[in-house]
Design a protein around this motif. Structure first.
Motif, PDB file in Angstrom:
ATOM      1  N   PHE A   1       0.890  -1.093   0.020  1.00  0.00           N
ATOM      2  CA  PHE A   1       0.026  -0.159  -0.036  1.00  0.00           C
ATOM      3  C   PHE A   1       0.978   1.260  -0.145  1.00  0.00           C
ATOM      4  O   PHE A   1       1.747   1.418   1.013  1.00  0.00           O
ATOM      5  CB  PHE A   1      -0.951  -0.019   1.166  1.00  0.00           C
ATOM      6  N   PHE A   2       0.825   2.035  -1.254  1.00  0.00           N
ATOM      7  CA  PHE A   2       2.038   3.153  -1.231  1.00  0.00           C
ATOM      8  C   PHE A   2       1.860   4.194  -0.418  1.00  0.00           C
ATOM      9  O   PHE A   2       0.724   4.500   0.049  1.00  0.00           O
ATOM     10  CB  PHE A   2       1.944   3.405  -2.726  1.00  0.00           C
ATOM     11  N   MET A   3       2.882   4.857  -0.186  1.00  0.00           N
ATOM     12  CA  MET A   3       2.751   5.992   0.547  1.00  0.00           C
ATOM     13  C   MET A   3       1.969   7.243  -0.158  1.00  0.00           C
ATOM     14  O   MET A   3       1.630   7.174  -1.201  1.00  0.00           O
ATOM     15  CB  MET A   3       4.239   6.710   0.930  1.00  0.00           C
ATOM     16  N   SER A   4       1.432   8.162   0.819  1.00  0.00           N
ATOM     17  CA  SER A   4       0.470   9.047   0.236  1.00  0.00           C
ATOM     18  C   SER A   4       1.433  10.119  -0.619  1.00  0.00           C
ATOM     19  O   SER A   4       2.517  10.197  -0.368  1.00  0.00           O
ATOM     20  CB  SER A   4      -0.081  10.018   1.434  1.00  0.00           C
TER      21      SER A   4
ATOM     22  N   ILE B   1       6.556   4.006   8.607  1.00  0.00           N
ATOM     23  CA  ILE B   1       6.162   2.560   8.287  1.00  0.00           C
ATOM     24  C   ILE B   1       5.108   2.706   7.033  1.00  0.00           C
ATOM     25  O   ILE B   1       3.959   3.190   6.987  1.00  0.00           O
ATOM     26  CB  ILE B   1       5.415   1.934   9.341  1.00  0.00           C
ATOM     27  N   PRO B   2       5.396   1.953   6.009  1.00  0.00           N
ATOM     28  CA  PRO B   2       4.584   1.957   4.645  1.00  0.00           C
ATOM     29  C   PRO B   2       3.246   1.473   5.130  1.00  0.00           C
ATOM     30  O   PRO B   2       3.501   0.505   5.998  1.00  0.00           O
ATOM     31  CB  PRO B   2       5.471   1.381   3.668  1.00  0.00           C
ATOM     32  N   GLY B   3       2.199   1.700   4.385  1.00  0.00           N
ATOM     33  CA  GLY B   3       0.982   0.891   4.464  1.00  0.00           C
ATOM     34  C   GLY B   3       1.079  -0.417   3.823  1.00  0.00           C
ATOM     35  O   GLY B   3       1.873  -0.654   3.137  1.00  0.00           O
ATOM     36  N   GLY B   4      -0.181  -0.900   3.841  1.00  0.00           N
ATOM     37  CA  GLY B   4      -0.290  -2.255   3.229  1.00  0.00           C
ATOM     38  C   GLY B   4      -1.591  -2.958   3.512  1.00  0.00           C
ATOM     39  O   GLY B   4      -2.349  -2.368   4.426  1.00  0.00           O
ATOM     40  N   MET B   5      -1.788  -3.960   2.947  1.00  0.00           N
ATOM     41  CA  MET B   5      -3.207  -4.718   3.334  1.00  0.00           C
ATOM     42  C   MET B   5      -2.900  -6.254   4.087  1.00  0.00           C
ATOM     43  O   MET B   5      -2.073  -7.057   3.437  1.00  0.00           O
ATOM     44  CB  MET B   5      -4.068  -5.114   1.899  1.00  0.00           C
ATOM     45  N   LEU B   6      -3.154  -6.081   5.107  1.00  0.00           N
ATOM     46  CA  LEU B   6      -2.541  -7.289   6.136  1.00  0.00           C
ATOM     47  C   LEU B   6      -4.082  -8.331   6.233  1.00  0.00           C
ATOM     48  O   LEU B   6      -5.199  -7.813   6.694  1.00  0.00           O
ATOM     49  CB  LEU B   6      -2.317  -6.672   7.513  1.00  0.00           C
ATOM     50  N   GLU B   7      -3.672  -9.377   6.047  1.00  0.00           N
ATOM     51  CA  GLU B   7      -4.811 -10.328   6.311  1.00  0.00           C
ATOM     52  C   GLU B   7      -4.311 -11.473   7.339  1.00  0.00           C
ATOM     53  O   GLU B   7      -3.038 -11.960   7.358  1.00  0.00           O
ATOM     54  CB  GLU B   7      -4.916 -11.206   5.025  1.00  0.00           C
ATOM     55  N   THR B   8      -5.084 -11.452   8.378  1.00  0.00           N
ATOM     56  CA  THR B   8      -4.664 -12.087   9.743  1.00  0.00           C
ATOM     57  C   THR B   8      -5.637 -12.780  10.385  1.00  0.00           C
ATOM     58  O   THR B   8      -6.779 -13.181   9.903  1.00  0.00           O
ATOM     59  CB  THR B   8      -3.891 -11.005  10.436  1.00  0.00           C
ATOM     60  N   GLU B   9      -5.564 -12.945  11.588  1.00  0.00           N
ATOM     61  CA  GLU B   9      -6.544 -13.686  12.280  1.00  0.00           C
ATOM     62  C   GLU B   9      -6.945 -12.925  13.689  1.00  0.00           C
ATOM     63  O   GLU B   9      -5.901 -12.303  14.254  1.00  0.00           O
ATOM     64  CB  GLU B   9      -6.372 -15.048  12.882  1.00  0.00           C
ATOM     65  N   ASN B  10      -8.243 -12.615  14.092  1.00  0.00           N
ATOM     66  CA  ASN B  10      -8.504 -11.965  15.162  1.00  0.00           C
ATOM     67  C   ASN B  10      -8.529 -12.720  16.401  1.00  0.00           C
ATOM     68  O   ASN B  10      -8.091 -13.865  16.270  1.00  0.00           O
ATOM     69  CB  ASN B  10      -9.821 -11.151  14.902  1.00  0.00           C
TER      70      ASN B  10
ATOM     71  N   TRP C   1       2.096  -5.279  11.648  1.00  0.00           N
ATOM     72  CA  TRP C   1       2.590  -4.869  10.344  1.00  0.00           C
ATOM     73  C   TRP C   1       4.257  -4.306  10.536  1.00  0.00           C
ATOM     74  O   TRP C   1       5.059  -4.663   9.595  1.00  0.00           O
ATOM     75  CB  TRP C   1       1.651  -3.805   9.634  1.00  0.00           C
ATOM     76  N   ALA C   2       4.214  -3.601  11.468  1.00  0.00           N
ATOM     77  CA  ALA C   2       5.503  -3.127  11.829  1.00  0.00           C
ATOM     78  C   ALA C   2       6.608  -4.094  12.089  1.00  0.00           C
ATOM     79  O   ALA C   2       7.686  -4.187  11.748  1.00  0.00           O
ATOM     80  CB  ALA C   2       5.449  -1.943  12.941  1.00  0.00           C
TER      81      ALA C   2
ATOM     82  N   GLY D   1       6.773  -3.891   7.680  1.00  0.00           N
ATOM     83  CA  GLY D   1       6.014  -3.252   6.588  1.00  0.00           C
ATOM     84  C   GLY D   1       5.848  -4.112   5.316  1.00  0.00           C
ATOM     85  O   GLY D   1       5.656  -3.298   4.382  1.00  0.00           O
ATOM     86  N   GLN D   2       5.936  -5.258   5.332  1.00  0.00           N
ATOM     87  CA  GLN D   2       5.605  -6.134   4.261  1.00  0.00           C
ATOM     88  C   GLN D   2       5.226  -7.497   4.390  1.00  0.00           C
ATOM     89  O   GLN D   2       5.502  -7.988   5.654  1.00  0.00           O
ATOM     90  CB  GLN D   2       6.858  -6.084   3.480  1.00  0.00           C
ATOM     91  N   GLN D   3       4.608  -8.264   3.479  1.00  0.00           N
ATOM     92  CA  GLN D   3       4.442  -9.905   3.915  1.00  0.00           C
ATOM     93  C   GLN D   3       5.650 -10.339   4.258  1.00  0.00           C
ATOM     94  O   GLN D   3       6.639 -10.515   3.882  1.00  0.00           O
ATOM     95  CB  GLN D   3       3.911 -10.376   2.611  1.00  0.00           C
TER      96      GLN D   3
END
Length: 297
Positions: free
Chosen positions: A30-33, A48-57, A163-164, A168-170
């Motif tokens: 997820f790119f920087m603004s 920290i760059p953004g991104g889409m995190l798929e995880t478990e709650n 994420w941090a 900041g990446q998969q």
């Protein structure tokens, strides 16, 4: 309230073994603004760059979390930094209001309520004072939030923290630094060696907290993203059934593990490690770091 209850210490003890896993499965960039935030604005923080995190709650349900770019403190808040806040504002911590707090007794191999324990004397007034460059402990979630607001910051969400820790990446790494607790014959985090709670070999050099950053940094320039002290996050979480029988109150998420974490009991210093405690709780193995929105000026 004048003191913490025995029920509270039972909640603390259950927290040590009540870690629930969060598996980081998929993430996308997820790119920087377009604002192109400048790292130099906050030299004590990592961008920290953004991104889409798929995880478990906490219910082990899959969830996708969009992470916007944000700043995160490179280091845990130290005793000296928190003390400067107290001196500037006259703030009184909840441990000081209670008059006591939760302490792990290394001689008794268990938890105690220690009279007079606070952020300056985390193991009690009859024990050595906290070192200025160590992470502040004996601060509740409410105390941490007050400090963050004073600094014009906030507490990170659990997903931002995760994420941090993933740099900041998969990443399928077990820890923020890699897959092994030791690299090149050196420990990468302040944790428990031996068999908790009976004995600690102290092979990493520390029985309790260590100076912030003593074990190096991850690729984001963040230190102590595993071990040393648990870290308060913004999020609410409901207690599990066992904890609810002791105290039905809503908890706040903790990430990162601590010097008391033995993987045979609590492997909290994994990226996926997580625990929780009530927002008024202050403990000898809980600290925090702050976050800041890109546009939070």
């Amino acid at each position: 309230m004048k003191s913490l209850s025995k029920k509270a210490i039972a909640v603390y003890s259950s927290m040590v073994v009540g870690i629930f896993a969060v598996s980081s499965l998929v993430a996308a960039p997820f790119f920087m603004s377009k604002a192109n935030p400048d790292k130099a604005l906050y030299p004590e923080m990592a961008l920290i760059p953004g991104g889409m995190l798929e995880t478990e709650n906490s219910a082990r349900e899959r969830t996708k979390e969009r992470i916007a770019p944000f700043y995160l403190d490179k280091n845990l808040v130290t005793v000296a930094e928190f003390d400067a806040f107290v001196k500037a504002t006259g703030y009184t911590t909840e441990a000081e209001k209670f008059g006591n707090s939760g302490v792990f007794n290394f001689q008794k191999h268990g938890w105690d309520i220690e009279e007079g324990a606070n952020y300056l004397y985390p193991f009690g007034k009859d024990k050595p004072a906290a070192q200025p460059d160590h992470p502040v402990t004996q601060v509740s979630w409410n105390d941490a939030r007050a400090y963050a607001a004073w600094r014009g910051k906030r507490l990170p969400t659990q997903w931002e923290w995760e994420w941090a820790a993933m740099n900041g990446q998969q990443s399928e790494q077990v820890y923020t630094w890699g897959n092994q607790l030791m690299e090149g014959g050196k420990y990468k985090a302040n944790t428990w060696q031996g068999a908790f709670p009976a004995y600690n070999t102290l092979q990493d050099g520390y029985e309790a907290t260590s100076p912030v950053g003593a074990f190096g940094e991850n690729k984001m320039g963040l230190t102590d993203m595993g071990g040393n002290v648990w870290q308060w996050c913004h999020d609410d979480v409901a207690p599990n059934q066992a904890d609810a029988s002791l105290d039905p109150g809503i908890r706040k998420v903790l990430r990162g593990g601590s010097f008391l974490c033995d993987p045979g009991v609590c492997h909290g210093y994994q990226i996926k490690g997580r625990a929780s405690s009530t927002p008024e709780s202050a403990m000898v193995h809980i600290g925090f770091r702050c976050a800041k929105d890109i546009n939070q000026d």
